[in-house]
Write a protein that holds these residues in place. Structure first.
Motif, PDB file in Angstrom:
ATOM      1  N   ILE A   3       0.864  -1.178   0.000  1.00 31.00           N
ATOM      2  CA  ILE A   3       0.000   0.000   0.000  1.00 31.00           C
ATOM      3  C   ILE A   3       0.900   1.227   0.000  1.00 31.00           C
ATOM      4  O   ILE A   3       1.759   1.363   0.874  1.00 31.00           O
ATOM      5  N   LYS A   4       0.725   2.095  -0.982  1.00 28.86           N
ATOM      6  CA  LYS A   4       1.482   3.341  -1.049  1.00 28.86           C
ATOM      7  C   LYS A   4       0.510   4.483  -0.805  1.00 28.86           C
ATOM      8  O   LYS A   4      -0.521   4.591  -1.473  1.00 28.86           O
ATOM      9  N   ILE A   5       0.857   5.352   0.149  1.00 26.12           N
ATOM     10  CA  ILE A   5      -0.003   6.472   0.501  1.00 26.12           C
ATOM     11  C   ILE A   5       0.775   7.758   0.263  1.00 26.12           C
ATOM     12  O   ILE A   5       1.822   7.985   0.867  1.00 26.12           O
ATOM     13  N   GLY A   6       0.262   8.581  -0.630  1.00 24.82           N
ATOM     14  CA  GLY A   6       0.836   9.894  -0.868  1.00 24.82           C
ATOM     15  C   GLY A   6       0.219  10.879   0.102  1.00 24.82           C
ATOM     16  O   GLY A   6      -0.996  10.921   0.264  1.00 24.82           O
ATOM     17  N   ILE A   7       1.067  11.646   0.783  1.00 18.77           N
ATOM     18  CA  ILE A   7       0.591  12.608   1.774  1.00 18.77           C
ATOM     19  C   ILE A   7       0.897  14.008   1.257  1.00 18.77           C
ATOM     20  O   ILE A   7       2.008  14.284   0.794  1.00 18.77           O
ATOM     21  N   GLN A   8      -0.094  14.884   1.351  1.00 15.39           N
ATOM     22  CA  GLN A   8       0.047  16.251   0.840  1.00 15.39           C
ATOM     23  C   GLN A   8       1.231  16.954   1.498  1.00 15.39           C
ATOM     24  O   GLN A   8       1.483  16.798   2.689  1.00 15.39           O
ATOM     25  N   GLU A   9       1.948  17.733   0.696  1.00 20.61           N
ATOM     26  CA  GLU A   9       3.079  18.541   1.124  1.00 20.61           C
ATOM     27  C   GLU A   9       4.199  17.718   1.744  1.00 20.61           C
ATOM     28  O   GLU A   9       4.949  18.202   2.586  1.00 20.61           O
ATOM     29  N   THR A  10       4.311  16.455   1.339  1.00 20.42           N
ATOM     30  CA  THR A  10       5.388  15.573   1.789  1.00 20.42           C
ATOM     31  C   THR A  10       6.027  14.974   0.542  1.00 20.42           C
ATOM     32  O   THR A  10       5.327  14.414  -0.298  1.00 20.42           O
ATOM     33  N   PRO A  11       7.349  15.084   0.402  1.00 20.90           N
ATOM     34  CA  PRO A  11       7.985  14.612  -0.828  1.00 20.90           C
ATOM     35  C   PRO A  11       8.005  13.096  -0.994  1.00 20.90           C
ATOM     36  O   PRO A  11       8.082  12.612  -2.106  1.00 20.90           O
ATOM     37  N   ARG A  12       7.924  12.350   0.089  1.00 24.48           N
ATOM     38  CA  ARG A  12       7.972  10.886  -0.004  1.00 24.48           C
ATOM     39  C   ARG A  12       6.618  10.292   0.310  1.00 24.48           C
ATOM     40  O   ARG A  12       5.832  10.855   1.059  1.00 24.48           O
ATOM     41  N   GLU A  13       6.396   9.101  -0.234  1.00 31.23           N
ATOM     42  CA  GLU A  13       5.153   8.403   0.055  1.00 31.23           C
ATOM     43  C   GLU A  13       5.385   7.395   1.170  1.00 31.23           C
ATOM     44  O   GLU A  13       6.508   6.937   1.386  1.00 31.23           O
ATOM     45  N   PRO A  53      -3.698  11.116   9.072  1.00 27.68           N
ATOM     46  CA  PRO A  53      -4.898  11.949   8.998  1.00 27.68           C
ATOM     47  C   PRO A  53      -5.484  11.875   7.582  1.00 27.68           C
ATOM     48  O   PRO A  53      -4.789  12.154   6.605  1.00 27.68           O
ATOM     49  N   SER A  54      -6.720  11.478   7.475  1.00 26.23           N
ATOM     50  CA  SER A  54      -7.317  11.257   6.151  1.00 26.23           C
ATOM     51  C   SER A  54      -7.442  12.553   5.347  1.00 26.23           C
ATOM     52  O   SER A  54      -7.463  12.509   4.122  1.00 26.23           O
ATOM     53  N   GLY A  55      -7.480  13.692   6.003  1.00 26.94           N
ATOM     54  CA  GLY A  55      -7.549  14.961   5.291  1.00 26.94           C
ATOM     55  C   GLY A  55      -6.258  15.317   4.569  1.00 26.94           C
ATOM     56  O   GLY A  55      -6.243  16.181   3.698  1.00 26.94           O
ATOM     57  N   ARG A  56      -5.156  14.645   4.913  1.00 25.97           N
ATOM     58  CA  ARG A  56      -3.852  14.913   4.300  1.00 25.97           C
ATOM     59  C   ARG A  56      -3.494  13.900   3.210  1.00 25.97           C
ATOM     60  O   ARG A  56      -2.446  14.006   2.593  1.00 25.97           O
ATOM     61  N   ILE A  57      -4.363  12.918   2.978  1.00 21.92           N
ATOM     62  CA  ILE A  57      -4.077  11.891   1.979  1.00 21.92           C
ATOM     63  C   ILE A  57      -4.280  12.453   0.575  1.00 21.92           C
ATOM     64  O   ILE A  57      -5.346  12.963   0.255  1.00 21.92           O
ATOM     65  N   ALA A  58      -3.224  12.355  -0.249  1.00 26.64           N
ATOM     66  CA  ALA A  58      -3.316  12.811  -1.632  1.00 26.64           C
ATOM     67  C   ALA A  58      -3.786  11.681  -2.546  1.00 26.64           C
ATOM     68  O   ALA A  58      -4.604  11.883  -3.428  1.00 26.64           O
ATOM     69  N   TYR A  59      -3.250  10.470  -2.319  1.00 27.20           N
ATOM     70  CA  TYR A  59      -3.644   9.306  -3.112  1.00 27.20           C
ATOM     71  C   TYR A  59      -3.280   8.039  -2.352  1.00 27.20           C
ATOM     72  O   TYR A  59      -2.462   8.054  -1.439  1.00 27.20           O
ATOM     73  N   VAL A  60      -3.889   6.940  -2.755  1.00 33.95           N
ATOM     74  CA  VAL A  60      -3.568   5.618  -2.199  1.00 33.95           C
ATOM     75  C   VAL A  60      -3.449   4.645  -3.365  1.00 33.95           C
ATOM     76  O   VAL A  60      -4.334   4.575  -4.211  1.00 33.95           O
ATOM     77  N   GLU A  61      -2.347   3.919  -3.403  1.00 29.65           N
ATOM     78  CA  GLU A  61      -2.131   2.895  -4.420  1.00 29.65           C
ATOM     79  C   GLU A  61      -2.101   1.541  -3.730  1.00 29.65           C
ATOM     80  O   GLU A  61      -1.323   1.320  -2.799  1.00 29.65           O
TER      81      GLU A  61
END
Length: 74
Positions: A3-13, A53-61
């Motif tokens: 599971i890859k989770i992209g977090i807003q304003e964070t360069p790494r997933e 925090p689900s409000g900061r999630i950009a995407y989920v793979e």
């Protein structure tokens, strides 16, 4: 499963390896987005817990784990 989770304003997933099915992870994500506290809680294969925090999630793979081959291939 990976599971890859992209977090807003964070360069790494965030990458989590889990034994849960894709449907279970999908349900957890949907539940977190609709919940009052807005937290996604996942546990990896080694028992480590991740809280995002689900409000900061950009995407989920959601993808099957890569099977890495060792040796030479022709």
């Amino acid at each position: 499963m990976e599971i890859k989770i992209g977090i807003q304003e964070t360069p790494r997933e965030l990458v989590v390896s889990s034994s849960q099915t894709p449907d279970e992870v999908d349900a957890l994500i949907s539940e977190a987005l609709d919940s009052d506290d807005g937290l996604l809680r996942l546990t990896d294969d080694k028992g480590r817990k991740y809280i995002v925090p689900s409000g900061r999630i950009a995407y989920v793979e959601i993808a099957p784990s890569d099977v890495r081959k060792v040796g030479f291939a022709s």
